[in-house]
Design a protein around this motif. Sequence first.
Motif, PDB file in Angstrom:
ATOM      1  N   PRO A   1       0.817  -1.226   0.000  1.00 55.73           N
ATOM      2  CA  PRO A   1       0.000   0.000   0.000  1.00 55.73           C
ATOM      3  C   PRO A   1       0.844   1.266   0.000  1.00 55.73           C
ATOM      4  O   PRO A   1       0.510   2.229  -0.700  1.00 55.73           O
ATOM      5  CB  PRO A   1      -0.823  -0.132   1.293  1.00 55.73           C
ATOM      6  N   ALA A   2       1.928   1.298   0.789  1.00 56.34           N
ATOM      7  CA  ALA A   2       2.774   2.496   0.819  1.00 56.34           C
ATOM      8  C   ALA A   2       3.410   2.750  -0.535  1.00 56.34           C
ATOM      9  O   ALA A   2       3.533   3.904  -0.975  1.00 56.34           O
ATOM     10  CB  ALA A   2       3.852   2.343   1.891  1.00 56.34           C
ATOM     11  N   LEU A   3       3.818   1.692  -1.219  1.00 63.26           N
ATOM     12  CA  LEU A   3       4.434   1.846  -2.529  1.00 63.26           C
ATOM     13  C   LEU A   3       3.429   2.321  -3.566  1.00 63.26           C
ATOM     14  O   LEU A   3       3.686   3.252  -4.338  1.00 63.26           O
ATOM     15  CB  LEU A   3       5.057   0.522  -2.960  1.00 63.26           C
ATOM     16  N   LEU A   4       2.260   1.698  -3.592  1.00 60.15           N
ATOM     17  CA  LEU A   4       1.263   2.015  -4.612  1.00 60.15           C
ATOM     18  C   LEU A   4       0.623   3.380  -4.392  1.00 60.15           C
ATOM     19  O   LEU A   4       0.155   4.014  -5.347  1.00 60.15           O
ATOM     20  CB  LEU A   4       0.186   0.926  -4.635  1.00 60.15           C
ATOM     21  N   LEU A   5       0.609   3.847  -3.144  1.00 58.03           N
ATOM     22  CA  LEU A   5      -0.080   5.100  -2.826  1.00 58.03           C
ATOM     23  C   LEU A   5       0.864   6.266  -2.594  1.00 58.03           C
ATOM     24  O   LEU A   5       0.418   7.349  -2.203  1.00 58.03           O
ATOM     25  CB  LEU A   5      -0.954   4.902  -1.574  1.00 58.03           C
TER      26      LEU A   5
ATOM     27  N   ILE B   1      -6.589 -12.513   7.392  1.00 59.67           N
ATOM     28  CA  ILE B   1      -5.590 -11.775   8.168  1.00 59.67           C
ATOM     29  C   ILE B   1      -4.771 -10.886   7.240  1.00 59.67           C
ATOM     30  O   ILE B   1      -4.536  -9.703   7.531  1.00 59.67           O
ATOM     31  CB  ILE B   1      -4.682 -12.756   8.930  1.00 59.67           C
ATOM     32  N   TYR B   2      -4.344 -11.442   6.107  1.00 57.07           N
ATOM     33  CA  TYR B   2      -3.598 -10.638   5.133  1.00 57.07           C
ATOM     34  C   TYR B   2      -4.419  -9.438   4.667  1.00 57.07           C
ATOM     35  O   TYR B   2      -3.900  -8.327   4.510  1.00 57.07           O
ATOM     36  CB  TYR B   2      -3.211 -11.495   3.929  1.00 57.07           C
ATOM     37  N   ALA B   3      -5.701  -9.656   4.413  1.00 59.10           N
ATOM     38  CA  ALA B   3      -6.551  -8.563   3.915  1.00 59.10           C
ATOM     39  C   ALA B   3      -6.628  -7.425   4.931  1.00 59.10           C
ATOM     40  O   ALA B   3      -6.550  -6.240   4.567  1.00 59.10           O
ATOM     41  CB  ALA B   3      -7.943  -9.095   3.594  1.00 59.10           C
ATOM     42  N   LEU B   4      -6.776  -7.763   6.212  1.00 58.41           N
ATOM     43  CA  LEU B   4      -6.851  -6.721   7.233  1.00 58.41           C
ATOM     44  C   LEU B   4      -5.499  -6.042   7.432  1.00 58.41           C
ATOM     45  O   LEU B   4      -5.439  -4.845   7.744  1.00 58.41           O
ATOM     46  CB  LEU B   4      -7.354  -7.320   8.548  1.00 58.41           C
ATOM     47  N   ILE B   5      -4.403  -6.782   7.223  1.00 59.81           N
ATOM     48  CA  ILE B   5      -3.082  -6.160   7.288  1.00 59.81           C
ATOM     49  C   ILE B   5      -2.910  -5.159   6.144  1.00 59.81           C
ATOM     50  O   ILE B   5      -2.262  -4.113   6.296  1.00 59.81           O
ATOM     51  CB  ILE B   5      -1.987  -7.245   7.248  1.00 59.81           C
ATOM     52  N   VAL B   6      -3.485  -5.468   4.973  1.00 59.05           N
ATOM     53  CA  VAL B   6      -3.455  -4.514   3.864  1.00 59.05           C
ATOM     54  C   VAL B   6      -4.175  -3.225   4.264  1.00 59.05           C
ATOM     55  O   VAL B   6      -3.705  -2.112   3.965  1.00 59.05           O
ATOM     56  CB  VAL B   6      -4.097  -5.124   2.602  1.00 59.05           C
ATOM     57  N   VAL B   7      -5.316  -3.344   4.947  1.00 53.12           N
ATOM     58  CA  VAL B   7      -6.053  -2.165   5.396  1.00 53.12           C
ATOM     59  C   VAL B   7      -5.198  -1.336   6.352  1.00 53.12           C
ATOM     60  O   VAL B   7      -5.097  -0.103   6.223  1.00 53.12           O
ATOM     61  CB  VAL B   7      -7.367  -2.584   6.071  1.00 53.12           C
ATOM     62  N   ILE B   8      -4.565  -1.994   7.315  1.00 55.47           N
ATOM     63  CA  ILE B   8      -3.703  -1.290   8.264  1.00 55.47           C
ATOM     64  C   ILE B   8      -2.526  -0.647   7.527  1.00 55.47           C
ATOM     65  O   ILE B   8      -2.157   0.502   7.799  1.00 55.47           O
ATOM     66  CB  ILE B   8      -3.215  -2.251   9.356  1.00 55.47           C
TER      67      ILE B   8
ATOM     68  N   PHE C   1      -0.913   6.679   4.729  1.00 52.02           N
ATOM     69  CA  PHE C   1      -1.373   8.060   4.830  1.00 52.02           C
ATOM     70  C   PHE C   1      -0.962   8.684   6.162  1.00 52.02           C
ATOM     71  O   PHE C   1      -0.701   9.891   6.235  1.00 52.02           O
ATOM     72  CB  PHE C   1      -2.890   8.134   4.682  1.00 52.02           C
ATOM     73  N   GLU C   2      -0.930   7.880   7.222  1.00 52.36           N
ATOM     74  CA  GLU C   2      -0.645   8.411   8.556  1.00 52.36           C
ATOM     75  C   GLU C   2       0.794   8.912   8.674  1.00 52.36           C
ATOM     76  O   GLU C   2       1.045   9.978   9.254  1.00 52.36           O
ATOM     77  CB  GLU C   2      -0.898   7.328   9.609  1.00 52.36           C
ATOM     78  N   TYR C   3       1.764   8.135   8.142  1.00 50.90           N
ATOM     79  CA  TYR C   3       3.176   8.478   8.376  1.00 50.90           C
ATOM     80  C   TYR C   3       3.549   9.867   7.856  1.00 50.90           C
ATOM     81  O   TYR C   3       4.082  10.693   8.617  1.00 50.90           O
ATOM     82  CB  TYR C   3       4.093   7.408   7.771  1.00 50.90           C
ATOM     83  N   PRO C   4       3.303  10.202   6.584  1.00 55.39           N
ATOM     84  CA  PRO C   4       3.692  11.554   6.137  1.00 55.39           C
ATOM     85  C   PRO C   4       2.923  12.659   6.842  1.00 55.39           C
ATOM     86  O   PRO C   4       3.452  13.759   7.042  1.00 55.39           O
ATOM     87  CB  PRO C   4       3.411  11.531   4.634  1.00 55.39           C
ATOM     88  N   ALA C   5       1.676  12.393   7.218  1.00 55.27           N
ATOM     89  CA  ALA C   5       0.906  13.410   7.936  1.00 55.27           C
ATOM     90  C   ALA C   5       1.523  13.692   9.299  1.00 55.27           C
ATOM     91  O   ALA C   5       1.689  14.857   9.694  1.00 55.27           O
ATOM     92  CB  ALA C   5      -0.545  12.959   8.080  1.00 55.27           C
ATOM     93  N   MET C   6       1.872  12.645  10.045  1.00 57.20           N
ATOM     94  CA  MET C   6       2.466  12.828  11.369  1.00 57.20           C
ATOM     95  C   MET C   6       3.864  13.441  11.264  1.00 57.20           C
ATOM     96  O   MET C   6       4.217  14.342  12.034  1.00 57.20           O
ATOM     97  CB  MET C   6       2.523  11.487  12.099  1.00 57.20           C
TER      98      MET C   6
ATOM     99  N   SER D   1       8.968   7.423   3.511  1.00 60.53           N
ATOM    100  CA  SER D   1       8.261   6.298   4.130  1.00 60.53           C
ATOM    101  C   SER D   1       8.308   5.057   3.252  1.00 60.53           C
ATOM    102  O   SER D   1       8.313   3.932   3.759  1.00 60.53           O
ATOM    103  CB  SER D   1       6.801   6.682   4.420  1.00 60.53           C
ATOM    104  N   VAL D   2       8.332   5.245   1.933  1.00 66.02           N
ATOM    105  CA  VAL D   2       8.460   4.099   1.035  1.00 66.02           C
ATOM    106  C   VAL D   2       9.830   3.451   1.201  1.00 66.02           C
ATOM    107  O   VAL D   2       9.963   2.221   1.234  1.00 66.02           O
ATOM    108  CB  VAL D   2       8.234   4.520  -0.430  1.00 66.02           C
ATOM    109  N   PHE D   3      10.869   4.272   1.326  1.00 67.37           N
ATOM    110  CA  PHE D   3      12.201   3.730   1.573  1.00 67.37           C
ATOM    111  C   PHE D   3      12.224   2.958   2.891  1.00 67.37           C
ATOM    112  O   PHE D   3      12.778   1.856   2.976  1.00 67.37           O
ATOM    113  CB  PHE D   3      13.236   4.853   1.613  1.00 67.37           C
ATOM    114  N   ILE D   4      11.612   3.531   3.932  1.00 61.64           N
ATOM    115  CA  ILE D   4      11.583   2.859   5.227  1.00 61.64           C
ATOM    116  C   ILE D   4      10.774   1.579   5.139  1.00 61.64           C
ATOM    117  O   ILE D   4      11.168   0.524   5.651  1.00 61.64           O
ATOM    118  CB  ILE D   4      10.990   3.800   6.299  1.00 61.64           C
ATOM    119  N   GLY D   5       9.613   1.651   4.471  1.00 64.60           N
ATOM    120  CA  GLY D   5       8.791   0.457   4.323  1.00 64.60           C
ATOM    121  C   GLY D   5       9.467  -0.620   3.505  1.00 64.60           C
ATOM    122  O   GLY D   5       9.369  -1.809   3.811  1.00 64.60           O
ATOM    123  N   ALA D   6      10.180  -0.191   2.455  1.00 67.03           N
ATOM    124  CA  ALA D   6      10.894  -1.167   1.635  1.00 67.03           C
ATOM    125  C   ALA D   6      11.960  -1.875   2.446  1.00 67.03           C
ATOM    126  O   ALA D   6      12.164  -3.087   2.328  1.00 67.03           O
ATOM    127  CB  ALA D   6      11.520  -0.475   0.421  1.00 67.03           C
ATOM    128  N   SER D   7      12.659  -1.114   3.300  1.00 69.43           N
ATOM    129  CA  SER D   7      13.714  -1.727   4.096  1.00 69.43           C
ATOM    130  C   SER D   7      13.155  -2.653   5.162  1.00 69.43           C
ATOM    131  O   SER D   7      13.766  -3.682   5.470  1.00 69.43           O
ATOM    132  CB  SER D   7      14.574  -0.640   4.750  1.00 69.43           C
TER     133      SER D   7
END
Length: 411
Positions: free
Chosen positions: A62-66, A111-118, A124-129, A352-358
């Motif tokens: 989600p972070a990569l696609l969004l 479980i995977y589907a709900l993890i996608v939601v999170i 969206f939360e990370y760059p806003a915060m 955040s994408v770099f952090i998420g990728a790592s």
Amino acid sequence: MTVPAATHAVLRTHPVFRRFWLARVATAMAYQMCGVAVGWQVYARTGSALALGLIGLVQFLPALLLVLVTGQVADRFDRRRVARNCQWIEGIAAVLLALGSLGGWLPVAGIYALIVVIGAARAFEYPAMASLLPALVPAAWLGQAIAASAAAMQTAIILGPALGGFLYALGAPVVYLVAATAFLLAGCLVQGVRYDTPPQPVKEPVGLASIFAGIGFIRSRPVVLGAISLDLFAVLLGGATALLPIYARDILHTGPWGLGLLRSAPAVGALLLSVWLSRQPLERHVGRILFGSVAAFGLATVVFALSTQFLLSLLALFALGAADMVSVVVRGTLVQLETPDAMRGRVSAVNSVFIGASNQLGEFESGVTAALLGVVPAVLLGGLGTLLVVVLWIRWFPELLHRERLAAEPA
């Protein structure tokens, strides 16, 4: 938990920032608790290293696609409302994880589907915060505020997995419900944040130049690009978080409580080093210290890969987290100091994408490699790969190697 001495003043003097700090602790703890429960639950059902790796993949996608959307949202809308809504969505997803686990109707795919939601909400939360922080305190306090915010994250990363591991003895639904409460509390705290001079939303039309501005900004600064990408590939290769349930159960022969301690050990090392850095800030030879710390990260990963003793594994993870904290401080400070406020959302989204990728994509890489080569060879090769990255980045980014100070020096 000890907050670095240099951050006490900003927490005491600025009640608005205190609410923000508590919100970051609550949401990060909730996320870590869910990580422990999901990891143990998925591995218990599947017995598959690949299944554990997929958890990281579905968190990262989600972070990569969004990424081109999340930064725009953070720069164009009220960052408090964006963060609050995301935290409440995460809380609802945690409630559904609890109800599904309690009723027995939630399959692994669910479980995977709900993890996608999170994961989408966190995108969206990370760059806003991250973009909200500089508006909460005077510029003179920004350094202490960044240190306090980093301490909040490390505190949560320590307490969250340990609490999640111990609560798992009462069942996965208990862990998810406590995490949901923390998510919802974080949203309430962010909703109450007020500031005297709110940031002005971006007025420029949405176009290709605006959408890709964050990427272009990072590419135009070799030192920032080198620091971010060094952390990306080091953690991508050297991260073993996704495989900790296998190490805990099959190699170190411990239970959920042991998994919680293993997940907390890197954060303990990181927090203690952040205390030291708050008293002895990085002032000289910043580039060399950065490369040395990443090399230490790789060596600690090698030790952890070969260890069969629980205490030695904890110590290796402790050293790994301490070394990684140097990269976190350097990267975060460079981004904050060199980014104008109007672009902070877009730059933070790319970061955040770099952090998420790592982290998350690194978990997927670890799971795939472990499924093909075995758990120990996968982690061992990752540590050796990190050392190779250090050698290559020294050659490709000499500006970063020779960087003397965090703040740019005048020409």
